[in-house]
Design an enzyme around this catalytic site. Structure first.
Site, PDB file in Angstrom:
ATOM      1  N   CYS A 119      -3.254   1.946   2.312  1.00 31.31           N
ATOM      2  CA  CYS A 119      -4.565   1.581   2.858  1.00 31.31           C
ATOM      3  C   CYS A 119      -5.357   0.714   1.887  1.00 31.31           C
ATOM      4  O   CYS A 119      -6.503   0.377   2.152  1.00 31.31           O
ATOM      5  CB  CYS A 119      -5.361   2.815   3.246  1.00 31.31           C
ATOM      6  SG  CYS A 119      -5.826   3.842   1.851  1.00 31.31           S
ATOM      7  N   HIS A 135     -16.042  -3.562  -4.349  1.00 35.42           N
ATOM      8  CA  HIS A 135     -16.277  -3.170  -2.958  1.00 35.42           C
ATOM      9  C   HIS A 135     -16.995  -4.243  -2.159  1.00 35.42           C
ATOM     10  O   HIS A 135     -16.818  -4.329  -0.945  1.00 35.42           O
ATOM     11  CB  HIS A 135     -16.955  -1.800  -2.890  1.00 35.42           C
ATOM     12  CG  HIS A 135     -15.955  -0.705  -3.090  1.00 35.42           C
ATOM     13  ND1 HIS A 135     -15.673  -0.175  -4.322  1.00 35.42           N
ATOM     14  CD2 HIS A 135     -15.099  -0.106  -2.214  1.00 35.42           C
ATOM     15  CE1 HIS A 135     -14.712   0.725  -4.201  1.00 35.42           C
ATOM     16  NE2 HIS A 135     -14.348   0.789  -2.936  1.00 35.42           N
TER      17      HIS A 135
HETATM   18  C1  PEP Z   1      -7.987   1.957  -2.891  1.00 37.10           C
HETATM   19  O1  PEP Z   1      -8.334   2.317  -4.009  1.00 37.10           O
HETATM   20  O2  PEP Z   1      -6.978   1.250  -2.671  1.00 37.10           O
HETATM   21  C2  PEP Z   1      -8.770   2.333  -1.707  1.00 37.10           C
HETATM   22  C3  PEP Z   1      -8.340   2.095  -0.494  1.00 37.10           C
HETATM   23  O3  PEP Z   1      -9.969   2.917  -1.919  1.00 37.10           O
HETATM   24  P1  PEP Z   1     -11.288   2.170  -2.413  1.00 37.10           P
HETATM   25  O4  PEP Z   1     -11.053   0.712  -2.371  1.00 37.10           O
HETATM   26  O5  PEP Z   1     -12.391   2.589  -1.492  1.00 37.10           O
HETATM   27  O6  PEP Z   1     -11.473   2.697  -3.785  1.00 37.10           O
END
Ligand code: PEP
Ligand code: MG
Length: 762
Positions: A682, A366
């Site tokens: 996304c 993240h």
């Molecule tokens: C994903 O897993 O692609 C996503 C958009 O969620 P995160 O990165 O917050 O886990």
């Protein structure tokens, strides 16, 4: 054998300096295996040779002098073949090479094992014996096991910069480029700023010193200072803390007495170490003694001894006793940290942040996603690098390739500046077309949404160029507090967001903590956090948290019609049913409230993230109970490939261009179309140039990415032809590995003039 191995490894681990530890290892091996000689060679990739760094049995004078070319002698052969070599008469072997300096004429039997860490040969460990014999299989297995353990130690020691042979201030290899994992594309230059330098005796890099007098003086002065600090602290705490806590200060006092710790530390200084290193050695040995005590109270005191050591160290180094350095953040700063966290980034002064180097983490942790959202170039996962050496150095960072150049020379700096200039030019061109529609050259329209929520300050949610918010991550507001936010606090936040652009859809995802996003006030300790209590699993187990959040979202949307609710980490249909039941419950409560106020409440669309591979096989069932799908390619990649997205050691295996991931994405696009469920991507792939081309070719018409990438993606869409993208997709779907896919995509991007988006320069 196992006990011997453990004993040797333990003893060797306790020696702070690698070449001393290796000498000790050679001694212990000779005793344990009853052989005549044991030697250790370390690889130098710049010079392409193995250097003899420790020996027992060969001429000591050859240590640090004799080097064996990578393709020379038996040692070179072991390195080349990456496997042990066991021969009864080394001198008769065709690859035997005579090095007179080592004086091995009397030795015949030879057993050698490579020391390999993460596929890289770091060195070779050898045993020799005078009489001719083949070493037993047990001995061979023992040596291989030991070499494996040694590999980790050597890699760590290198990371600490404590290999004396390399330690002339800054080792030579520091002038060159270091390799990490690209975290956020772009170029950055600035001064390294190490966040939270902790003065820890454990991480202190050992150094020798010739000036014993100065070192003793420094040490004594630091002890005096520490005693004075202790007296002040003890005074301040009188009456406030129980007596046994204050007794710890007595222990410190006693230890700091010149007759105990002082005598031992000064002995080490006389042996040629500088004051901090001597302190480190003695304190670490005290800690071990305390830890080995039977009395649990005394065992606990090891922590106090360590704390006291850290305090003295801080004073020796002239640093305040709270162990952290309060320094000015440079104007053009490259933030360096063991692990850059999302919260750290949120709190950092943005205007000074040029780039990020995180020792841990990987492309889709993240922190990397957040760096991309902020448009700050980042390199992740330089785990084996001595972090402190990057502090206050001039750094050039290439977020496309993962290269980090420390203390560059004038020519490199000049070339780099040129590339930065070209990057700015490209960015200006992209911005000059910001109002044009996102349509391919053959008229295929793509709707572009933004991902938000990782950094509330840097991300504007009212982007005039976006079609709405495709993913709002609600975790950060939860992470930045010391308790769960109240319903009212959440309503305030969500209302502001929904109101910013009431005519565009706004997709809020329910809390997705767990994994690499822990809440400071709700610690979860798990062996496998990414496979554990995360996302919807946690919130369904705590309906009180889920309901508060849903109610807050609904209350924030009273009188508006743009809220969509999205559920993360869905694995089973039943989770969606349960979540929907709770959403309905909250809806009726809030609807009544709205009615009383004379307002209306619109039922939001409810969708799920497709990010756990299991849902690929449940799309028809899911399609009946949800309004939309959104593909989380970050987690889908992690779970399909069984690669922790946060683990630098397997970062090279985490790749959304893996044929299995591409095939899964293709399947989702086709099924969503057949099932007539609107689908968005996304995950980070939707903001990557190559990803955009492939997703478009698969049939996706809605992509959601960070604000920073939106115009770049629009530029890509406007410069490609759907028909050509489909041809490219057909071709890459026949390829077997991600590297080939990447190459093919990059060729295509170059051919349509988009190469400048995947590498430095135009
Ligand atoms: C994903 O897993 O692609 C996503 C958009 O969620 P995160 O990165 O917050 O886990
Ligand atoms: Mg996810």
């Amino acid at each position: 054998m196992l006990t011997t191995l453990k004993r040797i490894v333990q003893e060797v681990n306790q020696i702070p300096v690698l070449d001393d530890a290796l000498s000790c290892l050679a001694n212990r091996l000779i005793e344990a295996l009853k052989v005549d000689s044991c030697s250790i060679y370390l690889a130098d990739y710049e010079q392409q040779y193995f250097m003899l760094v420790a020996t027992q049995g060969l001429a000591k004078a050859a240590v640090g002098q004799v080097s064996i070319g990578f393709s020379e002698g038996l040692v070179g052969l072991i390195g080349q073949r990456e496997e042990p070599l066991n021969i009864s008469d080394a001198q008769r072997h065709p690859r035997f090479k005579h090095y007179p300096e080592v004086q091995e004429d009397n030795y015949h039997a030879f057993l050698g094992a490579p020391i390999i860490h993460q596929r890289k040969v770091l060195g070779v460990l050898t045993l020799q014996q005078q009489h001719k014999r083949r070493f037993s299989e047990d001995e061979e297995a023992f040596l291989v096991t030991l070499a494996m353990q040694l590999a980790v130690e050597i890699a760590n020691a290198k990371a600490r910069g404590s290999i004396n042979l390399l330690q002339e201030n800054i080792p030579k290899y520091w002038q060159k480029s270091l390799k990490g994992v690209p975290g956020s594309s772009g170029l950055a230059s600035g001064v390294g700023y190490l966040q939270n330098i902790m003065m820890s005796i454990h991480s202190h890099v050992p150094k020798r010193s010739k000036n014993q007098q100065v070192q003793v003086q420094n040490y004594r002065q630091a002890v005096k200072q520490t005693q004075a600090d202790m007296a002040v602290l003890s005074e301040r705490m009188q009456g406030e803390v129980p007596d046994d806590v204050r007794a710890i200060f007595q222990l410190y006092y006693h230890l700091l007495d010149a007759n105990s710790l002082g005598r031992d530390v000064e002995k080490e200084i006389k042996a040629g170490w500088d004051a901090p290193t001597s302190l480190k050695m003695v304190v670490e040995s005290y800690i071990r003694q305390f830890q080995a005590m039977n009395d649990p109270y005394m065992r606990e005191r090891a922590v106090d001894v360590e704390d006291m050591g850290n305090r003295v160290l801080a004073n020796i180094l002239g640093i305040t006793a709270d162990k952290s350095v309060k320094r000015e953040i440079p104007e053009h700063c490259i933030l360096i940290a063991e692990e850059v966290t999302a919260v750290m980034l949120a709190e950092f002064p943005n205007e000074k942040l040029m780039g990020i180097v995180s020792m841990r983490g990987s492309n889709n942790s993240h922190a990397a996603i957040m760096a991309r959202a902020m448009g700050v170039p980042a390199v992740m996962g330089l785990s084996n690098i001595p972090i402190a050496l990057l502090n206050e150095k001039e750094i050039l960072l290439d977020g496309y390739t993962g290269d980090v150049i420390v203390s560059p020379n004038v020519t490199i700096r000049h070339e780099f500046d040129q590339l930065v200039l070209e990057e700015q030019l490209l960015s200006e061109r992209i911005h000059s077309e910001d109002t044009l529609p996102a349509v391919t050259t053959d008229n295929c329209e793509i709707r572009l949404f933004t991902n938000a929520g990782l950094s509330l300050e840097t991300e504007k949610n009212d982007n005039p160029h976006s079609d709405g918010v495709g993913l709002f991550r609600t975790e950060i507001p939860f992470m930045m507090r010391e308790r769960f936010p109240t319903e009212h606090e959440q309503v305030e936040l969500y209302r502001g967001l929904l109101e910013a652009e009431p005519n565009k859809p706004f997709t809020m995802r329910t809390l997705d903590v767990g994994g690499d996003k822990p809440l400071p006030y709700f610690p979860i300790s798990e062996e496998n956090p990414f496979l554990g209590w995360r996302g919807i699993r946690l919130t369904l187990d705590h309906p009180e948290i889920f309901l508060v959040q849903i109610r807050a979202m609904l209350r924030a949307s009273i009188g508006l019609e743009n809220l969509n609710i999205m559920l993360p980490m869905i694995t089973s249909v039943s989770e969606v049913s349960e979540a929907k039941r709770l959403i309905r419950q909250a809806f009726y409560e809030v609807e009544e409230e709205a009615r009383e106020q004379g307002e209306s409440l619109h039922m939001p669309k409810i969708g799920v993230m497709l990010e756990v591979p299991a849902v690929l096989y449940q799309l028809p069932q899911l399609s009946k109970i949800v309004d939309f799908f959104s593909v989380g390619s970050n987690d889908l990649t992690q779970y399909l490939l069984a690669v922790d997205r946060n683990n630098a050691r397997v970062a090279n295996l985490y790749d959304s261009y893996h044929p299995a991931v591409l095939s899964a994405l293709h399947t989702i696009a086709k099924h969503s179309d057949l099932l007539q469920v609107p689908v968005t991507v996304c995950g980070e792939l939707a903001g990557e140039p190559g990803g955009v081309v492939l997703l478009l070719a698969m049939g996706y018409r809605k992509l959601s990415m960070n604000n920073h990438n939106l115009l770049k993606v629009k530029w890509i869409v406007r410069n490609i032809h759907r028909g050509n993208a489909e041809q490219l997709l057909a071709k890459v779907l026949t390829l077997n590995n991600p590297q080939d896919v990447r190459e093919e995509i990059n060729l295509y991007l170059e051919s349509v003039g988009l190469g400048g988006l995947v590498r430095a320069g135009i």
